[in-house]
Each structure stands twice: as C-alpha cells, then as structure tokens.
Write a protein that holds these residues in place. Structure first.
Motif, PDB file in Angstrom:
ATOM      1  N   ILE A  61      34.012  56.769  32.220  1.00 29.91           N
ATOM      2  CA  ILE A  61      33.687  55.422  31.753  1.00 29.91           C
ATOM      3  C   ILE A  61      34.495  54.452  32.601  1.00 29.91           C
ATOM      4  N   GLY A  62      33.796  53.548  33.253  1.00 23.13           N
ATOM      5  CA  GLY A  62      34.477  52.706  34.228  1.00 23.13           C
ATOM      6  C   GLY A  62      34.404  51.225  33.929  1.00 23.13           C
ATOM      7  N   CYS A  63      35.146  50.464  34.731  1.00 25.26           N
ATOM      8  CA  CYS A  63      35.146  49.006  34.653  1.00 25.26           C
ATOM      9  C   CYS A  63      35.246  48.458  36.074  1.00 25.26           C
ATOM     10  N   TYR A  64      35.070  47.164  36.202  1.00 27.74           N
ATOM     11  CA  TYR A  64      35.083  46.512  37.518  1.00 27.74           C
ATOM     12  C   TYR A  64      36.316  45.624  37.591  1.00 27.74           C
ATOM     13  N   ALA A  65      37.310  46.027  38.397  1.00 25.00           N
ATOM     14  CA  ALA A  65      38.614  45.369  38.388  1.00 25.00           C
ATOM     15  C   ALA A  65      38.823  44.552  39.654  1.00 25.00           C
ATOM     16  N   GLN A  66      38.489  43.282  39.588  1.00 20.89           N
ATOM     17  CA  GLN A  66      38.717  42.382  40.721  1.00 20.89           C
ATOM     18  C   GLN A  66      39.744  41.307  40.384  1.00 20.89           C
ATOM     19  N   THR A  67      39.479  40.537  39.336  1.00 21.00           N
ATOM     20  CA  THR A  67      40.320  39.388  39.007  1.00 21.00           C
ATOM     21  C   THR A  67      41.765  39.811  38.714  1.00 21.00           C
ATOM     22  N   GLU A  68      42.693  39.000  39.193  1.00 17.76           N
ATOM     23  CA  GLU A  68      44.114  39.250  38.945  1.00 17.76           C
ATOM     24  C   GLU A  68      44.718  38.120  38.123  1.00 17.76           C
ATOM     25  N   LEU A  69      45.912  38.365  37.642  1.00 23.51           N
ATOM     26  CA  LEU A  69      46.600  37.362  36.846  1.00 23.51           C
ATOM     27  C   LEU A  69      46.776  36.064  37.618  1.00 23.51           C
ATOM     28  N   GLY A  70      47.002  36.171  38.924  1.00 16.01           N
ATOM     29  CA  GLY A  70      47.229  34.971  39.730  1.00 16.01           C
ATOM     30  C   GLY A  70      46.108  34.602  40.674  1.00 16.01           C
ATOM     31  N   HIS A  71      45.056  35.427  40.766  1.00 20.13           N
ATOM     32  CA  HIS A  71      43.951  35.156  41.684  1.00 20.13           C
ATOM     33  C   HIS A  71      42.636  35.589  41.057  1.00 20.13           C
ATOM     34  N   GLY A  72      41.581  34.842  41.363  1.00 13.89           N
ATOM     35  CA  GLY A  72      40.268  35.193  40.860  1.00 13.89           C
ATOM     36  C   GLY A  72      39.213  35.147  41.931  1.00 13.89           C
ATOM     37  N   SER A  73      38.754  33.922  42.232  1.00 16.13           N
ATOM     38  CA  SER A  73      37.632  33.774  43.156  1.00 16.13           C
ATOM     39  C   SER A  73      38.029  33.946  44.621  1.00 16.13           C
ATOM     40  N   ASN A  74      39.314  33.802  44.956  1.00  9.92           N
ATOM     41  CA  ASN A  74      39.750  33.955  46.343  1.00  9.92           C
ATOM     42  C   ASN A  74      40.055  35.428  46.617  1.00  9.92           C
ATOM     43  N   VAL A  75      38.997  36.194  46.922  1.00 13.31           N
ATOM     44  CA  VAL A  75      39.120  37.642  47.049  1.00 13.31           C
ATOM     45  C   VAL A  75      40.084  38.030  48.175  1.00 13.31           C
ATOM     46  N   ARG A  76      40.073  37.284  49.262  1.00 12.06           N
ATOM     47  CA  ARG A  76      40.920  37.651  50.392  1.00 12.06           C
ATOM     48  C   ARG A  76      42.405  37.447  50.105  1.00 12.06           C
ATOM     49  N   ALA A  77      42.698  36.740  49.012  1.00 17.40           N
ATOM     50  CA  ALA A  77      44.103  36.526  48.660  1.00 17.40           C
ATOM     51  C   ALA A  77      44.572  37.469  47.549  1.00 17.40           C
ATOM     52  N   LEU A  78      43.736  38.434  47.167  1.00 13.95           N
ATOM     53  CA  LEU A  78      44.139  39.370  46.123  1.00 13.95           C
ATOM     54  C   LEU A  78      45.416  40.101  46.524  1.00 13.95           C
ATOM     55  N   GLN A  79      46.293  40.264  45.547  1.00  7.12           N
ATOM     56  CA  GLN A  79      47.616  40.840  45.832  1.00  7.12           C
ATOM     57  C   GLN A  79      47.700  42.337  45.571  1.00  7.12           C
ATOM     58  N   THR A  80      46.674  42.911  44.970  1.00 10.75           N
ATOM     59  CA  THR A  80      46.639  44.361  44.828  1.00 10.75           C
ATOM     60  C   THR A  80      46.451  44.968  46.221  1.00 10.75           C
TER      61      THR A  80
END
Length: 692
Positions: free
Chosen positions: A134-153
């Motif tokens: 059972i899966g989920c889609y994990a993109q948004t972060e506590l400090g970043h959302g729409s700016n994918v290239r700035a994701l800190q993960t």
C-alpha cells in the motif's frame, strides 16, 4: 414528494434532453447508468448506509470506520468485477469522500505505471492490486512544495553498498509533509528526492561533497513492516493531525523523515533514467528515454481537477436548487395565504443560476483538458515526444487555479444561500466545501502555480515579436495561437500600454451582446493578450519578486478564456436544437458573470477593448438570461442524475421533504443522551456568591 418540486419539474418538461447533459458531464468518467447500478449495490450494505452518522464519531473512530468502509468496497469490487476506474469512482465520487487508499490508487500506482520500467510494473503493480503493498506519493516537504528542484530530501548513490541512501531527517524542513495515506496506512512511498551521483572521473567515491546533482527523481521506499506496521530502521513517520474545515477527515495525511535509509538502486523508477551497477569500474547513470515524463505524473492529477473539483459543485447546486425551491419566506403583497418560494427572489436566483451555469461548464472544460492530456501522453509514452507537454502544462496549471477557486467559492455561496440550515452538516454541503477547500493549495497555492502559465505565455508572446506571425503560426502550441491574432495592434510600447483594438464595435444594447457568441470569446482573448503584454513589459523593468501579481492575472485570465471558449463552442456543437439553446444560454450567463463580477470588464475598459457605455447593457443581458433560466434550475440540476445516496443530504433529496428528513436525523444525534452528572457539576460551579 414536495409539491414545489413537482411543479418545477412539470414546468421544464420537454425543454431539453437531460441525457445529453448527463453524457457531457460523464464523458470521460463512469457512465451515469453504470453509476446507478453501483449505487444499488452499495445501498444494500448495512455498513454503507446512514453515512452521515460517522460525523458523530471521534477522529480515531472515524478513521476506523473508513477502513471498514474501504474493506467492504474492495470486497464488492472483487465480487462484481469492477474496473479500477469504477473502484476509484465509487470511493471518491459516489461515496463522496476521500479515503486512506485514495492516493494509493490515483498516484502511487500511476507513477509506477508511467515512470517505472515494464519490469518494475510487473514487480510492483500486482502487489499494489492485492494490497500486499500500500503506497503513497511523497513529494511535498515541510519547507517546500511546488518548487520541486529545491526539495531537500536527498538520495545519494553509494558505490560501496551499491544502494541508494535517502536522507530527509535534517534539516527539519526536509521532512515529507501533507502526504495522503502516509500517516498510518501506507507501507511504501513513492519518494521524490534530489539524486546525487559520484563524479565520472571517480565513480567509486563516497565523498558526497564531490557528488553531482542530477535533479529530482522518484524512488520506491519501504517505510513500514507490512505485518507489524512498525516503521523500518531509519524511518520516522506519523499523522500530522486534523485539517481545516474538517476536510479530508478520513485521510491520514502524514510526515516522513528518512535517516540514511538504504534501498536497492533498482528502486529508482527507471523507464527514463536508471542506475547501471553492472560495470566493475563503477555504476553509471543512464538516460533511457525522455525524463520529462516524470512531470507527467503530476500533470495527470491536474488534468483530473475539472471533474474531481467540478462534481462536488454539481452536487452542491443540486441540493441548493431543491431546497431553495421548497423553502418559503415572507408573504407576497397580493397573496397572504402562503409565503413566497425563496428561489423566486431575485437576490437568490441571481446568485444561484450562475452557479448552475458554472456546474454545467464542467463537462466541456474536462473534455478539453482530457483531450489535450491524452494526446500528449500518447505521444510522450508511445513516441518519446514531449512536443505537447508545454501546452498541457500551461492549460492544467491555469485551470487548476481558476476551477479550484471558483468551485470552492461557489459551494460556499450555495451553503450561504440556504440560510441557517445550510450550516448544518446534514445539508450535505459542509463535506463538499471542506474537501474542496484544500484544492486551492494543492501543488502550491494558486498564485504560485499561476506563474508557470504566465511565464510560458510570455515566452510565446516574445517569440511572435522576434520571429514574426508566420513562424509563430508553425511553432506556437495551439492554445497560444490566439496571441498571433492581436499582437499587430498590441505593441510593447511602455509609454502607451497595449493599445486599443481597432475595427471592433463595442456593444451598445442587450441585443448586440446576445447576437455574437464568438465576439465574447474574442474579448476574453484580447484581455489575456493585453495582460501578457503587460507582464512581458514588467519582466524587462521590474524585480522578479514584484511581478507575480501580474503573472497571476495572466494565468487566471487565460483559465477563464479557456473555460468560456470550451463552453460556448462545445454548446454550439450540440445537435439537439432545444438542448443547444439552453446550454448556450448557460454559457452566456457564465461569460457575462465573469465579465461583470470578476474584473474582466474593468480590464477590457482599461485596455480600450470595450467602451463604458457597454457595461449597462452587459448587466441587463446577464440579468435577462438569468431570469430566463431561473424557473428551470430543478430540471437542469436533475440532469446531473445524482441519487440521494450520492448527495447524502437531508435538504436536497429528489423527493424533497427536507424538514422531515432533518428532524429524523436530529433524533439520532449521539448527544440526545443523559448528561445529568455533568450538568449537576456545572450548576455547582455557578457564580452564586461570587464577587465577579
């Protein structure tokens, strides 16, 4: 049945073909007849009856209830051999709420299918179908959302381990946040992370400071033991708590921190990029196709917004129309025997009818978006061509903002129109509103997402100026071709602004406004062109931080233009003359409403596309069309075909009887029990003898 509804339906009998309107709404979804068959199955199940009662439960018990409901619906799906579309539609559209497994089906499985290789699809999708995974889609972060290239993960390839190591525990803002289904349900996550790879000249290096950044990539990451449900080593995961307006109340939106979590390199979804670990000299990062398809997974969600956000609006206007037809307030001066139906007051029908018009636009908008999206995906996946991706990106980014704002506000206004009873959960509108509200911040707040459309249209505009109309006609994507028509008369002279459009007579009468629907489309195109021109000038003279408001205006204008164009031209193509006539009236009402109430007319005046003397006849034309449609709101909303089960309302059922149903539900309230001890304690704590 309430006699007011009987009268209203009789008055509209034969006015149009309701099946045409229903088919338009459900063209790209489950056919209406099939929905009715599924509803009959659901209604027989005890656990799926009296759905309104679950709101009486605590949050924890609501969530347990959602698991029982999900389990029952899955059992029914197997028993009756429902398709995946029918299963998803049953949960989201028929049952009318979001479930813990909603994103497992719509996002997690989808990205594996689109971004994963054929081998990965064979490995993971059967496990997803059986819920072994059972899966989920994990993109948004506590400090970043729409700016994918700035994701800190971050995802580091470790050549010694031949594994990818994921890190999002530090800084705090790197933690995944808002992820639907993550809180307690999912045991795997499709994690969007920034991939870092050893340098080509030292492929065995483990010095991460020398690694090369390769952009955001998608990884399948196990996060919980599927049996014990305990987090795996290095994983911190949990639920983020209740949401505003009780929206998404039975979805476990969660947080996720990954502390040097190792996964096989093969867990990188690899239809278009992969990590080859077979070379003894060191692993290689391999491009195997067009990586822009990775973006298509999010475009898929946006392409679905017109229907997923529009359907709740259709339910809201159905409920409101029925209740307002039955509800009576104040006596007519000429008849003191009974009060007047609320729907007959102009202050009510002048607001209600445009909402009905917006609801009937949804099928046309969805058709336009889906047609573009499916054509783009066919080329992207089948041929590896991303030629259509920019256009779909522009359309879906714009429509997402406009539709989410207009549908959410319209649902809220329907609730307000219904007066005090509209505030009751039993009206059915509070759930619709609560679940629609967060759509305005999905993938970034609407004014952020709008910049993507504005920047893309600005590039198209500048291309016309630099290369000429002939070259632009060959190279601009179709949705931006309208810019070519007006650019000769709208220069970039900052001292004079966009300039006036020549040769177009501004309407002076109601009849002139009603005479030419294509003229209405042209007005919306001219307004968008002028705003794009302003935005282009601003990019040459202002700080980037000082122009997003202009970009938002461009995007919202383009979205409204797209809606009106799809609506008017789609209505004009209806074969049945009577149905075509009434749908064109609805399209004009929405267009005129945009012009009058949403500052469109002000923009047109500012850019000299119409004259001031046109505003009064425009308002009169709007009111005239509204008055023509107002007596038929019951038939027009009946055409959506919703069953009482889907509406889940006490106030807007097909047969009416709102007060009887409301009273019946009120008697079942869990507060109708004894609180003798609690009240006694309250009385003892009273202020008798107090100095206050």
């Amino acid at each position: 049945m309430s006699f007011e509804l009987i009268e209203a339906r009789a008055a509209s009998n034969g006015l149009f073909d309701p099946e045409i309107l229903a088919n338009n709404l459900y063209k790209h979804d489950i056919p209406r007849r099939r929905i009715n068959e599924i509803v009959k199955i659901l209604e027989k199940e005890p656990i799926l009856q009296d759905r309104y009662m679950y709101r009486e439960l605590s949050r924890e018990d609501q969530f347990r209830y959602s698991f029982r409901v999900t389990t029952k619906i899955l059992e029914l799906s197997k028993k009756h051999s429902w398709t995946l579309q029918e299963l998803n539609g049953t949960m989201t559209n028929i049952f009318g709420d979001k479930f813990p497994t909603s994103l497992h089906n719509s996002a997690f499985k989808y990205v594996i299918k689109v971004i994963g290789s054929d081998e990965q699809g064979k490995e993971w999708l059967p496990k997803c179908d059986t819920h072994e995974v059972i899966g989920c889609y994990a993109q948004t972060e506590l400090g970043h959302g729409s700016n994918v290239r700035a994701l800190q993960t971050k995802a580091f390839y470790d050549p010694k381990l031949k594994h990818v190591v994921l890190c999002s525990s530090e800084p705090l803002t790197a933690r995944k946040w808002w992820i639907g289904g993550l809180g307690v349900t999912a045991d795997h996550a499709a994690v969007q992370a920034s991939l870092y790879f050893p340098p080509k000249d030292d492929p065995q290096s483990t010095d991460r400071s020398k690694y090369k950044y390769l952009g955001p990539h998608m990884f399948i990451v196990p996060i919980r033991n599927p049996t014990t449900r305990e987090p795996l080593p290095g994983v911190t995961v949990g639920d983020i708590g209740p949401k505003a307006a009780n929206g998404f109340s039975i979805i476990d939106n969660g947080f996720l921190a990954l502390d040097n979590v190792r996964i096989p390199a093969s867990n990188l979804l690899s239809r278009f990029t992969s990590i080859d670990t077979t070379d003894p000299k060191g692993a290689r990062y391999v491009l195997t196709g067009n990586p822009k398809v990775m973006y298509a997974s999010m475009t898929n969600l946006r392409a679905g917004y017109p229907f997923s956000l529009g359907l709740p609006l259709c339910k809201a206007v159905t409920i409101a129309s029925r209740y307002l037809t039955i509800r009576r307030q104040f006596y007519d001066n000429n008849d003191k025997t009974k009060e007047v139906q609320v729907v007959k007051y102009s202050s009510v029908y002048s607001r209600l009818v445009p909402f009905v018009a917006l609801a009937h636009s949804i099928g046309f908008i969805y058709d336009g978006v889906q047609t573009s999206y499916l054509k783009m995906m066919d080329q992207l996946v089948g041929q590896g061509s991303d030629a259509l991706l920019p256009e779909v990106h522009v359309i879906t980014s714009s429509i997402k903002g406009v539709i989410s704002m207009k549908c959410t506000r319209s649902i809220e206004q329907c609730q307000i129109l219904m007066g005090g009873h509209g505030f009751s959960y039993h009206s059915g509108l509070s759930t619709l509103y609560g679940n629609a509200l967060p759509a305005q911040t999905f993938e970034g707040e609407n004014y952020v997402v709008a910049q993507q459309t504005a920047n893309a249209l600005a590039k198209q505009y500048v291309y016309i100026l630099e290369h000429g109309k002939k070259a632009a006609a060959k190279n601009l994507f179709p949705a931006s071709q309208f810019l070519i028509k007006y650019i000769d008369r709208m220069g970039l002279d900052a001292s004079h602004g966009p300039g006036a459009t020549q040769g177009i007579s501004s309407p002076k009468t109601v009849e002139e406004w009603l005479a030419n629907d294509e003229y209405i489309i042209e007005l919306f195109e001219k307004r968008t062109t002028s705003l794009v021109s302003d935005f282009v000038m601003a990019t040459r003279s202002t700080d980037p931080k000082d122009r997003p408001h202009l970009g938002s205006a461009v995007s919202f204008a383009f979205g409204e233009q797209f809606i009106i164009t799809q609506y008017i031209r789609g209505a004009a193509n209806i074969n049945d003359p009577a149905t075509r006539d009434i749908v064109l009236r609805l399209a004009r009402i929405l267009a005129y409403k945009f012009l009058v109430d949403d500052n469109v007319a002000l923009s047109l005046l500012e850019f000299s596309h119409i004259n001031a003397y046109s505003i009064r006849p425009l308002r009169d034309a709007l009111q005239q069309e509204i008055k023509q449609i107002a007596p038929h709101v019951i038939a027009l909303t009946d055409a959506f075909g919703f069953t009482d089960y889907e509406l889940n309302t006490a106030l807007g059922n097909y047969n009416g009887l709102p007060y009887e149903t409301l009273m019946e539900r009120a008697k079942k309230s869990t507060l109708n029990t004894s609180f003798v001890n609690e009240i006694a304690a309250l009385k003892r704590a009273g202020l008798t003898g107090s100095k206050l």
